[in-house]
Each structure stands twice: as C-alpha cells, then as structure tokens.
Design a protein around this motif. Structure first.
Motif, short mmCIF file in Angstrom:
data_model
loop_
_atom_site.label_atom_id
_atom_site.label_comp_id
_atom_site.label_asym_id
_atom_site.label_seq_id
_atom_site.Cartn_x
_atom_site.Cartn_y
_atom_site.Cartn_z
N THR A 1 0.83 -1.20 0.00
CA THR A 1 0.00 0.00 0.00
C THR A 1 0.87 1.25 0.00
OG1 THR A 1 -1.69 1.21 1.25
CG2 THR A 1 -0.13 -0.10 2.52
N ILE A 2 0.27 2.37 -0.38
CA ILE A 2 0.98 3.66 -0.34
C ILE A 2 0.51 4.49 0.84
CG2 ILE A 2 1.46 3.68 -2.81
CD1 ILE A 2 -0.92 5.52 -3.18
N LYS B 1 -1.86 6.43 3.49
CA LYS B 1 -3.11 7.21 3.56
C LYS B 1 -3.60 7.66 2.20
CE LYS B 1 -2.31 8.91 8.26
NZ LYS B 1 -2.15 10.11 9.12
N LEU B 2 -2.72 7.70 1.21
CA LEU B 2 -3.13 8.12 -0.12
C LEU B 2 -3.83 7.01 -0.90
CD1 LEU B 2 -0.01 10.19 -1.29
CD2 LEU B 2 -2.23 11.07 -0.54
N GLN B 3 -3.82 5.77 -0.37
CA GLN B 3 -4.35 4.63 -1.12
C GLN B 3 -5.83 4.81 -1.44
OE1 GLN B 3 -2.37 1.73 -2.03
NE2 GLN B 3 -4.11 1.56 -3.42
N GLN B 4 -6.64 5.09 -0.44
CA GLN B 4 -8.08 5.20 -0.66
C GLN B 4 -8.46 6.40 -1.52
OE1 GLN B 4 -9.82 2.60 -0.02
NE2 GLN B 4 -8.07 1.67 1.01
N PRO B 5 -7.87 7.58 -1.29
CA PRO B 5 -8.18 8.71 -2.20
C PRO B 5 -7.79 8.40 -3.64
CG PRO B 5 -7.18 9.53 -0.19
CD PRO B 5 -7.08 8.04 -0.13
N LEU B 6 -6.66 7.73 -3.84
CA LEU B 6 -6.24 7.39 -5.20
C LEU B 6 -7.22 6.40 -5.83
CD1 LEU B 6 -4.18 7.63 -7.47
CD2 LEU B 6 -2.84 5.80 -6.38
N ASN B 7 -7.67 5.42 -5.05
CA ASN B 7 -8.67 4.48 -5.54
C ASN B 7 -9.94 5.21 -5.98
OD1 ASN B 7 -6.89 2.45 -4.94
ND2 ASN B 7 -8.03 1.66 -3.18
N VAL C 1 -10.23 8.31 -6.96
CA VAL C 1 -9.98 9.11 -8.18
C VAL C 1 -10.04 8.21 -9.41
CG1 VAL C 1 -8.23 10.41 -9.44
CG2 VAL C 1 -8.64 10.90 -7.03
#
Length: 462
Positions: free
Chosen positions: A153-154, A156-162, A164
């Motif tokens: 995973t990356i 905290k940015l994982q869910q926002p990127l998903n 987008v």
C-alpha cells in the motif's frame, strides 16, 4: 428455431440451479458438477444456434484452446494450489465479460441506436469484469507467492487514489452513455477499472484472501449477468445472478467468520505484516514444550476423543491421507475422532472440507466451528495440523491484537493440545499465536505428513 433456443436456455439454467443444490454435500458434489456442466453445454449449443452466428473457425479455435489449457490444468493442479486456480479461472471469466463489452462497443459504434439500458449494462459489465480480472490476477500472484503476501500500500493516499481512479472509470462510462463514441473512452473505462482491481487487492493481506476470492467470484457473476442483460441472453443472466448471489452470500458469511466488515477487508492493510507480529508481543522468548511422535501416539491412544484441527499446513504437506490412516487406527481402538473446521481455514472457502473429502473422511465427522467449540471441553486431545490464526486465543483475550473479536476454534479448552508445525512462524495475519505457549500445548515440529506418518507407525506398534 427461436422456440428451441428458448427451451434449451430454460433447461440449461434449470440444470444450473439443480447442479448447485448438489454442491451442498460431498456425496452429491461430483454429480452436481456434472449436472451444471451439462447445463452449460446446452447453453453453449443454444448460443451457437442464434441467428447470424458465424466465424465458426474462430469458435472452434477457442473451444480447442480452452480445452487444451483448461483440462490439463484442472487435472494436474495440486490441492495446495487449488485456491490459485480458482482465483485465476474466476478472473478469466471477468476478463471475458470485459472483452465482450468492448466488442459490443465497437460493433454498435459506441452503442449508437441502442437502448440506454444496453449501454449501461455493458459499461457496468466492462468495469466490474475488468476489476475482477485484474484483481483475481493479483490474488493469484499473492497465493502463488509471485507477489508478497503482506499488504502492499501507499498509506493514507491509497483510498483517495482508488476513489480518483474509480471516478475516472465512471466519468468515461457516463460520457459513452451520453453518446460519446471515441474508442479511447471504452479503453479508458477498461484501464481505469484494471487499475482499481490491482490497487484494491494489493493492499489486502493473506489473512483476508479467502474472503477476497469469494468477493471477486461474486463480482464476476454480477458482470456476467449485466452482460447477459445487454445481449438479451437469458442463460447468461440466470447463471451470472446465481454466481453473484451465492458469491455475495458466501462473502458475507466469511466476513462474519473473521469478525470483519467487507468494507474493512476491501480497505486492506491486514494480514502478513511483520508489524502485527511485533505488536502482539515478543512470543519468541517464551518457553515452548516440544514432543515426539511416540509421545503423541501414546497420548492419543489413551484418549476417549481426539479432535483434529486442520489448517493450511496440512494442505501444504498433503497430509490428509496420512491423517485419515491415523484416524482409522484410533477408531479401531474405540477412540472417537472428529474434525473441527473453521470457515476461513486455508486459502479459500471450504479448503479443508475439500482436502478431507479427497481422503474419504466421513462428512459426518466434519464439525463446523460452533459445534466444535461446544465439544472441545470434552476433548482429551486436540491435534492442530498447520492451523494458526484460527486457533489463536488472542482473538478472545487480547484487545490489542489485530484479530481481536474474530471467532476462533476454542482449541485451548481441550484437556491437551498437540500442534504439528514446521516452526514457530506466524500465520497469514502475521501475529504470534499464544496457543503455542500454553502449558497444556506440546509442539511436534516437522513436516505435517512426516509427523502424522510417524504417529501412525507408533500407533501400529502399541
């Protein structure tokens, strides 16, 4: 001809349903598979009878290629690799649906002059099918250990990127439904959905993989049903809804068995991480009690009831036949032998049931978790073969444990416990198992098949 096709489709999906009913027990499972396969054969015949069907050499080529690849793969696959094959074959179904949606876009020039519901159903099928295909491939890679089993995973940015990427797929689909006919739009839908499938499954750890397989299976069914709606194909709609509904029900049951919500599982970040092992406490410094095959045999020979608790370690060692031989010897001495099956033991739903059925273990001897837990206090010896997280008492006693609240098999309620394991390594969840350090637990280290074979020889000598 239209009437004949309709009748064949009705017969085919009736056979699908009847065949599924046969999968409720090992005695009827093989027959159920054959019945459902017959239904699929009729559905294929009915589809080939559709007016305008052509390109027969391409169809024949596809049948030949599918047979040449599928039959040997299914016959030669080891039981330990069955979850990988299920994930891969399931993904192929989703990929096929996504490609069909792309073909429909091309042949209708972007769904021009098609009813709106056809465009919506096709685009839904394209997104879900692509997610299922690429997600299933990532699951295959993790199960096959081509990819790390721990969450990737990356942060905290994982869910926002998903979110987008999902928005990009939806926007492209809306533009197409509104009349856009550029082929780059459908390619954008498929690529964005592919990224979603990869980015959603990569952060999911090994502990959640059984649920992921079931969820992806449900998605494939839903995509097939949507594509059937777009193509006006009754058999595809019914078959897809059966797979989607059964997969969704199974996913929900598996999630409950782990005391985790499906959104939490999709959010990832659990299972296979070393951080979790550290958080559970430095168990490696605590003393453990080891035993031998001879001592284990003597202990079980003087028991009234032995409860076998299988896990993935039994699958890896292919120890199920040796376990059956051991059980036969114990039962010949008047000892009751039962099997405690946790819903998420192994790497796919029903993994342990399949293994034990392969060894001709009586279905009546397989006890589900609730029934097993009620019988552990009256069990003299619990023999744990390669099971880890599903027997960890920390799920009940340690609020700080990542698996706290997960329903487990109450192995520690038995009068004594023997654990067959190669080492003290953690399970899929990546955390230490407090059961191994319980004073009533004895560890028999080594390959499960060799250890059980050693116990068998000692039992024969008694």
């Amino acid at each position: 001809m239209t009437t004949l096709i309709a009748v064949l489709y009705i017969i085919s999906f009736s056979l699908f349903i009847y065949g599924l009913m046969g999968l409720t027990g090992p005695r009827t499972a093989v027959r159920g598979n054959w019945i459902a396969a017959t239904g699929m054969g009729l559905a294929v015949v009915a589809t080939l009878l559709q007016p305008g069907m052509g390109n027969w050499w391409l169809i024949a080529l596809g049948v030949v290629l599918g047979t040449v690849i599928g039959v040997p793969a299914a016959r030669k696959v080891k039981m330990t690799a069955m979850p990988q094959m299920v994930a891969l074959f399931n993904g192929v179904g989703g990929g096929a649906v996504a490609l069909i949606a792309w073909v429909e876009f091309r042949t209708t020039e972007g769904f021009q002059h098609e009813p709106l519901y056809v465009a919506i159903a096709s685009l839904f099928a394209a997104i879900i099918g692509s997610v299922s295909f690429w997600g299933s491939n990532v699951a295959f890679g993790k199960l096959q250990e081509l990819l790390p089993g721990k969450p990737i995973t990356i942060g905290k940015l994982q869910q926002p990127l998903n979110a987008v990427v999902l928005l990009a797929a939806v926007v492209c689909a809306i533009v197409i439904a509104a009349g856009g006919s550029s082929e780059w739009l459908i390619i954008g839908v498929l690529v964005a959905a592919a990224l979603i499938g990869v980015m959603v499954v990569l952060p999911i750890g090994g502990a959640d993989m059984p649920v992921v397989i079931s969820l992806l299976n449900a998605l494939t069914g839903l995509s097939a049903a949507a594509m059937g709606l777009a193509l006006d194909n009754t058999a595809l709609i019914v078959a897809g809804m059966i797979v989607g509904a059964s997969g969704s029900i199974l996913t929900n049951l598996m999630a409950k068995a782990m005391n985790r919500s499906i959104p939490a599982i999709v959010a990832g970040g659990f299972g296979g991480g070393s951080a979790a092992a550290v958080a559970s406490g430095g168990g490696e410094d605590r003393p453990v009690r080891s035993t031998s095959a001879g001592d284990a045999a003597i202990q079980m020979a003087y028991a009234s009831r032995v409860m076998v608790v299988p896990g993935y370690g039994m699958a890896v060692a292919q120890a199920q036949h040796a376990v059956r031989e051991m059980a036969d010897l114990l039962e010949s001495k008047g000892i009751e032998v039962l099997y405690a099956i946790h819903p998420v033991a192994g790497r796919m739903p029903g993994h342990m049931n399949v293994l034990l059925a392969e060894a001709d273990v009586a279905y009546e001897s397989l006890k589900e978790m609730d029934e097993s837990n009620s019988q552990f206090p009256q069990t003299d010896v619990a023999l744990v073969i390669g099971a880890n997280d599903v027997t960890n008492p920390a799920a009940q006693s340690d609020p700080n444990s990542p698996i706290y609240g997960m329903p487990i098999l109450h192995v520690n309620a038995s009068r004594s416990v023997i654990v067959l394991k190669r080492s003290m390594s953690s399970g899929f969840a990546g955390i230490d198992n407090a059961l191994f350090y319980d004073p009533k637990t004895a560890m028999l280290f080594g390959d499960a098949k060799s250890s059980v074979a050693g116990i068998v020889e000692e039992l024969k000598a008694l």
